[in-house]
Design an enzyme around this catalytic site. Structure first.
Site, PDB file in Angstrom:
ATOM      1  N   SER A   1       1.001  -1.089   0.035  1.00 18.34           N
ATOM      2  CA  SER A   1      -0.006   0.206   0.130  1.00 18.34           C
ATOM      3  C   SER A   1       0.916   1.345   0.083  1.00 18.34           C
ATOM      4  CB  SER A   1      -0.914   0.036   1.117  1.00 18.34           C
ATOM      5  OG  SER A   1      -2.074   1.018   1.027  1.00 18.34           O
TER       6      SER A   1
ATOM      7  N   HIS B   1      -7.273  -5.809   0.464  1.00 20.80           N
ATOM      8  CA  HIS B   1      -6.307  -5.031   0.646  1.00 20.80           C
ATOM      9  C   HIS B   1      -5.639  -5.403   1.937  1.00 20.80           C
ATOM     10  CE1 HIS B   1      -4.195  -1.175  -0.212  1.00 20.80           C
ATOM     11  NE2 HIS B   1      -4.209  -1.028   1.287  1.00 20.80           N
TER      12      HIS B   1
END
Length: 422
Positions: free
Chosen positions: A181, A388
């Site tokens: 990320s 995620h």
């Protein structure tokens, strides 16, 4: 971003009374001692508990931030080996820290797995995180001056500083980089603004890569994006620069044990809020580990880091922080913030994304892939619900992600020795 989970949980719990509890659900849950202990330990003690060597290293950036890195030089049984150990530098995401890579435990945490595979592991901690919350002059708990940074400074200053230090201590010229990320965002920033660092990277594995956010499906990010710059400016005026101060870590640990553990009546709520932010995938999320996760996350971040992502979302461009008008001109020499030139990212990049990731949307990953200067591969995770946070906490992350990352690193190592010896 995960820090919002606890705050929302607390709000729900305060406003709700006991309701429809099934057997085994308690207002005073019993947390297994192993989980409780892991939740109480910081990274160095946690790693050593499981029999791994760990060394702390501190380095000061040119602008005065003192950064801590955690090094796991080898696996549990390889201390006397003289084998060559390639360096792998791993960088965490927003509101996280080096804990991401070890908190799930041996055989699950990426740092442990790589150490056992024969690599020299360096875990970075960006400025403002729990382990890099220090400055030669500024006080993180007094005013907003310490927090006047976004992931632009993390990529432009912190990463080069830590990479240079790790290479020097390991006596190497190049290393492998893994980011999740924001750890990918800051890497793209580094190689765009400081292209000479491309030469120090053997390979870069981007897990849930984030550059563009035009199509992100996270409701919180989308709702705040148009107002992010105003929020950041107002926070600075009132002297607040930190998002969800880690001084509340005791509250987070309490919430993890009392509200979110296996026998706690609000665990389902905690889990659903995690899914709301990081994507829905009940198959991959180990709820038992919530007390450990919440004791390590949030780990500290500036409001400007969030605002910068909000600007990227709202503008549809991957560009430097917008200080507005005359301030942009003073800092950048242009009225608008410059774009990051992704064609300057010449290091070999492997993009790993998932089809259900609300933050690293498939279309945004595709746009990123087309602009990178040296894309080696773009691979989707073979599980449609993978999301995620599964890249760092997923039950099957080793099989679905880490084993493939290791295979890529080994292939790059082989080509390195054939064509570009150390």
């Amino acid at each position: 971003m995960l820090g919002a989970i606890v705050l929302l949980c607390l709000c729900v719990c305060v406003s709700s009374g006991p309701f429809g509890r099934s057997d085994g659900i308690s207002l005073d849950p019993k947390v297994p001692e192993e989980i409780r202990e892991d939740a109480s330990l910081k990274v160095p003690a946690l790693v050593r508990k499981y029999g791994y060597p760990l060394k702390e290293h501190r380095v000061t950036t040119a602008d005065g931030y003192v950064l801590t890195m955690h090094r796991i030089p080898h696996g549990r049984d390889a201390g006397n080996s003289t084998a060559e150990r390639p360096v792998v530098f791993i960088m965490h995401g927003l509101m996280s820290s080096s804990a991401d890579w070890v908190l799930m435990g041996p055989n699950k945490g990426l740092a442990y797995i790589l150490a056992e595979e024969g690599f020299d592991i360096w875990l970075g901690n960006a400025r403002g995180t729990r382990y890099s919350r220090q400055h030669v002059k500024l006080n993180p708990d007094s005013g907003a001056d310490f927090w006047n940074f976004s992931w632009d400074e993390i990529g432009n200053i912190d990463l080069p500083t830590m990479i240079d230090y790790a290479l020097d201590k390991a006596n190497k010229k190049r290393l492998h980089y893994i980011g999740h990320s924001q750890g990918t965002t800051s890497f793209f920033v580094m190689c765009s603004l400081r292209p000479d660092y491309n030469q120090k990277i053997i390979s870069m594995n981007a897990l849930a890569p984030v550059a563009y956010l035009t199509n992100n499906a996270c409701p919180i990010v989308k709702a705040m994006a148009p107002f992010s710059t105003v929020i950041e400016k107002l926070s600075k005026v009132i002297g607040v620069g930190e998002m969800l101060p880690i001084s509340n870590s005791k509250v987070m640990r309490w919430a993890g044990e009392k509200l979110c553990s296996d026998t706690a009546m609000f665990q389902e709520i905690c889990t659903n809020i995690v899914f709301l932010i990081g994507g829905w995938n009940s198959l991959e999320f180990n709820r038992t580990m919530l007390p450990v996760i919440l004791s390590h996350t949030p780990a500290g971040a500036s409001i400007r880091q969030f605002a910068h992502y909000g600007q990227v979302t709202h503008s549809g461009s991957f560009r430097r922080f917008d200080h507005l008008g005359i301030w942009n001109y003073k800092i950048y020499g242009t009225w608008d913030p410059p774009l990051y030139d992704l064609s300057q990212v010449k290091a070999p990049v492997f993009l790993r994304y998932s089809l259900s990731d609300p933050l690293a949307h498939v279309d945004d990953v595709e746009r990123l892939a087309k602009e990178l200067g040296n894309l080696k591969a773009k691979t989707s995770i073979p599980m449609t619900s993978f999301s995620h946070l599964d890249f760092i906490w997923g039950i099957n992350a080793k099989k679905l992600v880490y084993d493939q990352v290791i295979a890529d690193i080994r292939r790059m190592e082989e080509s390195l020795f054939i064509f570009h010896p150390y």
